[in-house]
Motif scaffolding. Structure first.
Motif, mmCIF file in Angstrom:
data_model
loop_
_atom_site.group_PDB
_atom_site.id
_atom_site.type_symbol
_atom_site.label_atom_id
_atom_site.label_comp_id
_atom_site.label_asym_id
_atom_site.label_seq_id
_atom_site.Cartn_x
_atom_site.Cartn_y
_atom_site.Cartn_z
ATOM 1 N N ASN A 50 0.173 40.074 58.677
ATOM 2 C CA ASN A 50 1.163 40.192 59.737
ATOM 3 C C ASN A 50 1.819 41.572 59.736
ATOM 4 O OD1 ASN A 50 0.829 37.456 60.611
ATOM 5 N ND2 ASN A 50 2.059 36.799 58.850
ATOM 6 N N TRP A 51 2.439 41.900 60.858
ATOM 7 C CA TRP A 51 3.141 43.176 60.974
ATOM 8 C C TRP A 51 4.271 43.246 59.931
ATOM 9 C CZ3 TRP A 51 1.181 47.040 63.613
ATOM 10 C CH2 TRP A 51 0.320 46.776 64.679
ATOM 11 N N GLY A 52 4.362 44.398 59.285
ATOM 12 C CA GLY A 52 5.436 44.610 58.314
ATOM 13 C C GLY A 52 5.174 44.030 56.936
ATOM 14 N N GLU A 53 4.027 43.377 56.736
ATOM 15 C CA GLU A 53 3.701 42.794 55.437
ATOM 16 C C GLU A 53 3.022 43.809 54.536
ATOM 17 O OE1 GLU A 53 2.779 38.150 54.952
ATOM 18 O OE2 GLU A 53 1.323 39.228 56.163
ATOM 19 N N THR A 54 3.205 43.631 53.237
ATOM 20 C CA THR A 54 2.430 44.356 52.236
ATOM 21 C C THR A 54 1.614 43.324 51.481
ATOM 22 O OG1 THR A 54 4.127 46.064 52.005
ATOM 23 C CG2 THR A 54 2.489 45.888 50.243
ATOM 24 N N VAL A 55 0.304 43.392 51.641
ATOM 25 C CA VAL A 55 -0.602 42.384 51.081
ATOM 26 C C VAL A 55 -1.491 43.037 50.037
ATOM 27 C CG1 VAL A 55 -2.528 40.835 51.610
ATOM 28 C CG2 VAL A 55 -0.555 40.959 53.146
ATOM 29 N N GLY A 56 -1.617 42.385 48.889
ATOM 30 C CA GLY A 56 -2.461 42.895 47.823
ATOM 31 C C GLY A 56 -3.801 42.190 47.775
ATOM 32 N N LEU A 57 -4.817 42.902 47.315
ATOM 33 C CA LEU A 57 -6.133 42.334 47.043
ATOM 34 C C LEU A 57 -6.413 42.536 45.563
ATOM 35 C CD1 LEU A 57 -8.161 43.776 50.084
ATOM 36 C CD2 LEU A 57 -7.053 41.543 49.910
ATOM 37 N N VAL A 58 -6.589 41.447 44.832
ATOM 38 C CA VAL A 58 -6.820 41.537 43.397
ATOM 39 C C VAL A 58 -8.097 40.796 43.038
ATOM 40 C CG1 VAL A 58 -4.373 41.765 42.850
ATOM 41 C CG2 VAL A 58 -5.387 39.487 42.929
ATOM 42 N N GLY A 59 -8.672 41.160 41.898
ATOM 43 C CA GLY A 59 -9.903 40.532 41.435
ATOM 44 C C GLY A 59 -10.592 41.427 40.432
ATOM 45 N N HIS A 60 -11.628 40.895 39.813
ATOM 46 C CA HIS A 60 -12.364 41.671 38.807
ATOM 47 C C HIS A 60 -13.165 42.777 39.476
ATOM 48 C CE1 HIS A 60 -16.186 39.815 40.015
ATOM 49 N NE2 HIS A 60 -15.498 38.697 40.134
ATOM 50 N N ASN A 61 -13.700 43.700 38.681
ATOM 51 C CA ASN A 61 -14.575 44.733 39.217
ATOM 52 C C ASN A 61 -15.798 44.079 39.857
ATOM 53 O OD1 ASN A 61 -13.066 46.980 38.421
ATOM 54 N ND2 ASN A 61 -13.928 46.953 36.363
ATOM 55 N N GLY A 62 -16.090 44.481 41.086
ATOM 56 C CA GLY A 62 -17.225 43.894 41.784
ATOM 57 C C GLY A 62 -16.903 42.641 42.562
ATOM 58 N N SER A 63 -15.610 42.305 42.678
ATOM 59 C CA SER A 63 -15.234 41.085 43.392
ATOM 60 C C SER A 63 -15.252 41.266 44.909
ATOM 61 C CB SER A 63 -13.850 40.615 42.952
ATOM 62 O OG SER A 63 -12.864 41.595 43.233
ATOM 63 N N GLY A 64 -15.308 42.512 45.399
ATOM 64 C CA GLY A 64 -15.386 42.761 46.841
ATOM 65 C C GLY A 64 -14.136 43.367 47.444
ATOM 66 N N LYS A 65 -13.160 43.736 46.614
ATOM 67 C CA LYS A 65 -11.891 44.267 47.131
ATOM 68 C C LYS A 65 -12.101 45.552 47.934
ATOM 69 C CE LYS A 65 -10.113 44.863 43.082
ATOM 70 N NZ LYS A 65 -11.345 44.600 42.333
ATOM 71 N N SER A 66 -12.779 46.520 47.328
ATOM 72 C CA SER A 66 -12.951 47.815 47.998
ATOM 73 C C SER A 66 -13.858 47.697 49.208
ATOM 74 C CB SER A 66 -13.510 48.846 47.006
ATOM 75 O OG SER A 66 -12.577 49.089 45.970
ATOM 76 N N THR A 67 -14.873 46.835 49.132
ATOM 77 C CA THR A 67 -15.749 46.614 50.289
ATOM 78 C C THR A 67 -14.954 46.050 51.448
ATOM 79 O OG1 THR A 67 -17.643 46.207 48.832
ATOM 80 C CG2 THR A 67 -17.812 45.427 51.108
ATOM 81 N N LEU A 68 -14.066 45.101 51.165
ATOM 82 C CA LEU A 68 -13.230 44.516 52.214
ATOM 83 C C LEU A 68 -12.320 45.569 52.822
ATOM 84 C CD1 LEU A 68 -12.176 42.172 53.837
ATOM 85 C CD2 LEU A 68 -10.732 41.521 51.893
#
Length: 419
Positions: A50-68
């Motif tokens: 949503n607008w104004g939100e700060t959302v984190g993406l966490v997970g192990h190496n290779g979990s897909g965070k950077s690809t997303l």
């Protein structure tokens, strides 16, 4: 009001080539068909930011965070599904992204800003602010190929935050900056939050996620396996690190069958609470023999106390413990079985202590996780963690991660201590 970012059932796959045919003869023999393996970096990911939100993406190496994150930034195109992004996006992804090594820092500011959709006229107005924020004034006309990783980070982040973005995407690259610059970046992030801008943040550091993010998503092998507030997401991540990824496959199999009544019944059966269960109560730490100090020094003793309760008296119970650093990496782990101890008989309530005569780590904040499992079938009864349970401050006698006590021998004789 529509969300700033809408991610609708996206998947992304890559082809992994294990052989490479370089000659014409090889290509003709194999009919130009190079064997490959399909790798799904993301599978059926859906959520909104949503607008104004700060959302984190966490997970192990290779979990897909950077690809997303790259898919959100439109650097990669999803194999299936759709991403809708509203507003100007500034992305701070891997080190050096958007820079040309043969150009100077000055030229790269204009190049990077142009890639973000900012006109030369607007960059002229903001150029001094970008250089001041990056603190690279004396080096701004040097080729960036001679920049250090920290200088790359300074310049990239300075451009990203000074082009007036509506949405800021930040990958783990901030980890390479020095402490003062990191503090400066986080001050800027907080300023963006107060202005109501949207931020998506990828990090391996639980402390950073807790500090910056309103909520977070946990990824495991390309799938979203949990979400919640930042502390809740970190807790889910820790459970996956402690238990392995078996839970993710269980969730996937349940979801695949959930369209049928049989699948829904199986899901309910899987997640039902067993009659026989041991539950972790309160986790606390104590520093035996140390009075007044709220921290340890390397080599000091540590006691971890755990209260528990059980649905009924149970025999054949194992208890395990893990210590995590600020990045979420396991620095120590064991259980009563690995320690060579007999399985426990537990009553409906009680208390256990893990006593460490010496904590052989240097500076850092450490978290503790404790869990109970069945010695018979390895079923996990419960697993809980205590965030930032204790702090270790170096006494200055050594550097590095571990506190070791080597002896120095010269020609067969121990070198004496200074008098």
């Amino acid at each position: 009001m529509p969300a700033a970012i809408e991610i609708d059932d996206i998947s992304k796959h890559f082809r992994l080539y294990h052989e490479k045919y370089t000659s014409l003869k090889e290509r003709v023999i194999h009919l130009n068909k190079i064997p490959y393996e399909e790798f799904w970096a993301l599978k059926n990911v859906s959520f909104d930011v949503n607008w104004g939100e700060t959302v984190g993406l966490v997970g192990h190496n290779g979990s897909g965070k950077s690809t997303l994150l790259k898919c959100i930034a439109a650097i990669l195109k999803p194999t299936s599904g759709e991403i809708r992004v509203r507003g100007r996006v500034a992305a701070m992804l891997e080190l050096g992204a958007g820079f040309h090594p043969e150009l100077s820092g000055r030229e790269n500011i204009y190049l990077n800003a142009a890639l973000l959709g900012v006109s030369k006229k607007d960059v002229d107005l903001r150029f001094d602010d970008i250089v001041d924020f990056s603190e690279l004034g004396p080096f701004i006309d040097n080729q960036v190929r001679y920049y250090s990783s920290g200088m790359y980070t300074r310049l990239g982040f300075a451009v990203a935050v000074n082009v007036d973005p509506d949405i800021l995407l930040v990958d783990e690259v901030l980890a390479v900056g020095d402490e003062n610059f990191q503090r400066k970046c986080f001050d800027k992030v907080e300023e963006f939050q107060q202005e109501g801008r949207t931020i998506v943040f990828v990090s391996h550091s639980p402390d950073i996620v807790r500090r910056v993010c309103d909520r977070a998503y946990v990824l495991d092998h390309g799938k979203v396996v949990g979400e919640g507030t930042a502390p809740e997401a970190i807790s889910i991540l820790r459970e996956f690190q402690a238990k392995g990824s078996g839970l993710a496959s269980m969730i996937a199999s349940i979801n695949e069958d959930s369209t049928s009544g049989q699948g829904q019944a199986a899901a309910k059966e899987e997640i039902s609470v067993p009659d026989e269960r041991v539950m972790v109560g309160q986790i606390s730490v104590a520093f035996p023999g140390i009075s007044g100090a709220g921290h340890l020094t390397p080599g000091d003793p540590l006691t971890v106390k755990v209260s528990y309760s059980a649905t009924k008296p149970i025999s054949g119970v194992l208890v395990g413990i893990q210590l995590f650093d600020q990045k979420g990496d396991v620095v120590f782990g064991t259980d009563s079985d690995l320690m060579g101890l007999e399985p426990l008989d537990v009553d409906t309530e009680g208390e256990l202590e893990f006593s460490f005569p010496s904590v052989a780590v240097s500076d850092g904040l450490f978290s503790v996780a404790v869990g109970f499992t069945s010695a018979r079938d390895q079923r996990i009864y419960d697993w809980q963690n205590q965030e930032l349970a204790f702090k270790v401050i170096s006494n200055g006698k050594s550097t590095g991660y571990l506190k070791l006590e080597p002896r120095l021998i010269q020609n067969g004789e121990a070198v004496p201590f200074r008098s």
